[in-house]
Design an enzyme around this catalytic site. Structure first.
Site, mmCIF file in Angstrom:
data_model
loop_
_atom_site.group_PDB
_atom_site.id
_atom_site.type_symbol
_atom_site.label_atom_id
_atom_site.label_comp_id
_atom_site.label_asym_id
_atom_site.label_seq_id
_atom_site.Cartn_x
_atom_site.Cartn_y
_atom_site.Cartn_z
ATOM 1 N N GLY A 1 0.811 -1.229 0.000
ATOM 2 C CA GLY A 1 0.000 0.000 0.000
ATOM 3 C C GLY A 1 0.834 1.265 0.000
ATOM 4 O O GLY A 1 2.055 1.232 0.122
ATOM 5 N N GLY B 1 2.568 3.671 1.488
ATOM 6 C CA GLY B 1 3.119 3.858 2.833
ATOM 7 C C GLY B 1 3.626 5.264 3.075
ATOM 8 O O GLY B 1 3.875 5.665 4.208
ATOM 9 N N ARG B 2 3.829 5.982 1.986
ATOM 10 C CA ARG B 2 4.296 7.370 2.149
ATOM 11 C C ARG B 2 3.825 8.254 1.008
ATOM 12 O O ARG B 2 4.267 9.391 0.878
ATOM 13 C CB ARG B 2 5.820 7.418 2.252
ATOM 14 N N LYS C 1 4.648 12.270 -2.580
ATOM 15 C CA LYS C 1 5.444 11.141 -2.078
ATOM 16 C C LYS C 1 6.367 11.643 -0.974
ATOM 17 O O LYS C 1 7.158 12.553 -1.193
ATOM 18 C CB LYS C 1 6.270 10.535 -3.221
ATOM 19 N N GLY D 1 7.150 7.102 6.599
ATOM 20 C CA GLY D 1 6.268 7.904 5.750
ATOM 21 C C GLY D 1 6.978 9.041 5.024
ATOM 22 O O GLY D 1 6.346 9.838 4.350
ATOM 23 N N ARG E 1 -1.318 0.013 -9.769
ATOM 24 C CA ARG E 1 -0.221 -0.909 -10.064
ATOM 25 C C ARG E 1 -0.753 -2.325 -10.259
ATOM 26 O O ARG E 1 -1.887 -2.623 -9.855
ATOM 27 C CB ARG E 1 0.752 -0.924 -8.856
ATOM 28 N N ASP F 1 4.526 -4.442 -7.312
ATOM 29 C CA ASP F 1 3.899 -3.223 -6.792
ATOM 30 C C ASP F 1 4.515 -1.979 -7.434
ATOM 31 O O ASP F 1 4.027 -0.872 -7.206
ATOM 32 C CB ASP F 1 4.020 -3.153 -5.261
ATOM 33 N N ASN F 2 5.563 -2.164 -8.223
ATOM 34 C CA ASN F 2 6.173 -1.030 -8.916
ATOM 35 C C ASN F 2 5.912 -1.096 -10.415
ATOM 36 O O ASN F 2 6.642 -0.496 -11.206
ATOM 37 C CB ASN F 2 7.679 -0.981 -8.646
ATOM 38 N N ASP G 1 7.826 4.716 -9.724
ATOM 39 C CA ASP G 1 8.619 4.454 -8.513
ATOM 40 C C ASP G 1 10.119 4.416 -8.790
ATOM 41 O O ASP G 1 10.757 3.369 -8.760
ATOM 42 C CB ASP G 1 8.170 3.161 -7.816
#
Ligand code: AMP
Ligand code: MG
Length: 494
Positions: A98, A100-101, A116, A129, A186, A259-260, A269
């Site tokens: 998820g 996260g930041r 970000k 974060g 993603r 996830d990227n 990312d």
């Protein structure tokens, strides 16, 4: 859906919002506000992205926007949130990850605006974060550079900084990158709902992405009316095209976890990425990647592997495994075709042919054995093509195997004997950039920015945004890397 109350007066922006992702509902995200950072300042800005958003470049001079884009002031009409996704990291199922930041502020002009490094979210796990100045500058510069190289990518509106300390291997300072893209969804978003046994949410998400970005899937006759198989095929084509572009410019992503991987085939990312200096197919740019899973030459295969993870996640919707597999297997032709076209263009040909493929096949081992600087080789070859005179040693001098280089140059020059050389050279100069974001160039901009001198960063941004132009007064950004460049260590820590 309740969005948290605003803790300071909202900035009236004039943006016309359309929160299509937020409208999916609370199974997909958690509404929340960014956490402010003390005394923010501008670090880098891209007026071009401001224009795209319909903001006008003046926003990037405004103190109100500085606050808003650091997360210190909400945008009127925005709906800020952190989305949930999962993914495979380094080949292993990692479960829920998820944002996260990263915090989405909202969607305007068809583009999502995301901060970000804007503070903790429910998905921060062990992280703080935050993002550090160093990696934020790298992401900012690289997204703008990739866009100028015609590689599909998320964009960056700006980087703002704050002296608030952040601990990584050493103590660093914080920064926030404002990223912009039609969507930040993603592969991992789909994997999340499949692995968590939520087929309804999986369908909602797929229908959303198809209707918004791939509406042609609803009418694609090739998949027997199966829009989800058509969708998997579309993502496969875009991913193949994206990776072919990476390979052609020498871009090493460094963390190709699922996830990227963008569902729109955008480069996303930017972490431990690197543009190759010497051509080295085995190069591993991420110092945390001990197994070399994401080595440069492995990127196409990894993309294919990642697409299978997406296929697996979409299987409850596609239903027929053989359909999913045939959609995925098109990668095996789409990727080499896309690469052949890109490499032919680098050679000054508008189309790939058996001859251009043979030239590339003969060239790459030579470049690799002699550790020839990739970008300088292609740029010099582009100029050389104008006269193709073997007395001009500018290209041959890059090789140790001079006779082999001469033989290759002869083959190259003989391939288009009747084609106007000037046209070939022009095409090559528009395809082979003079300026790429080498690690040491980013490092020079970062070192100055750490003492709040942004002149280098701005100069570098300007040449990276027009990388095919000569910029005779900016030669220093186009030279060979210095010895210290090879000692720069880039890891996942950012
Ligand atoms: P990445 O390797 O940057 O793609 O990140 C993988 C996961 O770790 C994602 O869920 C990120 O949001 C999360 N993450 C990375 N760095 C941080 C951080 N400093 N704080 C919170 N979450 C982070
Ligand atoms: Mg990530």
């Amino acid at each position: 859906m309740t969005f948290p109350p605003l803790n300071s007066p909202a900035l009236d922006t004039g943006l016309i919002w359309n929160h299509s992702f937020a409208d999916l509902g609370e199974d997909f995200f958690v509404p929340l506000q960014p956490t402010p950072l003390p005394a923010p300042y501008w670090v880098g800005r891209s007026p071009e992205v401001a224009e795209q958003l319909g903001l006008g470049a003046a926003a990037l001079q405004s103190d109100d926007w500085l606050k808003a884009l650091t997360g210190n002031r909400p945008l009127a009409g925005g709906k800020s949130l952190a989305s949930v996704y999962s993914g495979h990291q380094f080949g292993v199922w990692a479960g829920q990850l998820g944002d996260g930041r990263a915090i989405l502020l909202g969607e305007a002009n068809g583009l999502e605006i995301q901060l970000k490094g804007a503070g903790l979210t429910p998905f921060s796990r062990m992280g703080d974060g935050r993002a550090v100045l160093r990696s934020s500058i790298r992401e900012f510069l690289c997204s703008e550079a990739m866009h100028a190289l015609h590689v599909p990518t998320t964009r960056a509106l700006c980087v703002t900084g704050s002296d608030a300390p952040v601990r990584r291997e050493t103590l660093e300072t914080s920064a926030v990158v404002t990223r912009v893209a039609p969507s930040f969804i993603r592969f991992g978003h789909f994997e999340h709902f499949c692995h968590h046994g939520q087929p309804e949410q999986l369908k909602t998400l797929a229908d959303y992405v198809i209707d918004r970005f791939y509406p042609q899937c609803r009418q694609d006759p090739r998949w027997g009316g199966n829009a989800y198989a058509a969708f998997l095929w579309e993502v496969t084509q875009r991913t193949a095209e994206m990776v072919a572009l990476w390979q052609s410019v020498g871009f090493c992503h460094g963390v190709m976890n699922t996830d990227n991987m963008s569902i729109l085939g955008l480069t996303i990312d930017y972490g431990p990425f690197q543009f190759l200096d010497a051509y080295d197919p085995g190069h591993v740019c991420n110092h945390s990647d001990n197994q070399g899973r994401y080595a440069f030459y492995k990127q196409p295969n990894v993309a294919y592997w990642n697409l299978f993870c997406l296929g697996q996640a979409l299987l409850p919707l596609i239903e027929k495994q053989e359909l999913a597999i045939s959609a995925l297997e098109t990668f095996k032709t789409a990727y080499p075709e896309a690469l052949a076209t890109r490499m032919a263009a680098k050679l000054g040909h508008t189309q790939a042919s058996a001859q251009t493929n043979a030239l590339v096949e003969a060239l790459l081992p030579l470049l690799a054995t002699d550790k020839v600087d990739m970008s300088i080789f292609w740029r010099r070859l582009s100029h050389w093509a104008r006269h193709a005179d073997l007395q001009d040693a500018s290209v041959r001098d890059l090789f140790l195997q001079r006779e082999a280089a001469d033989a290759w140059l002869l083959q190259f020059s003989e391939l288009l004997p009747h084609y106007p050389r000037a046209l070939q050279a022009d095409l090559m100069l528009k395809t082979n950039p003079k300026y790429v974001l080498r690690n040491h160039l980013g490092e020079m901009a970062i070192q100055s920015a750490k003492s709040k001198d942004y002149s280098k960063l701005n100069q570098l941004l300007a040449v990276l945004q027009t990388p095919f132009d000569e910029h005779p007064d900016q030669e220093s950004w186009a030279g060979f890397p210095p010895d210290w460049a090879s000692s720069i260590e880039i890891s996942c820590s950012s």
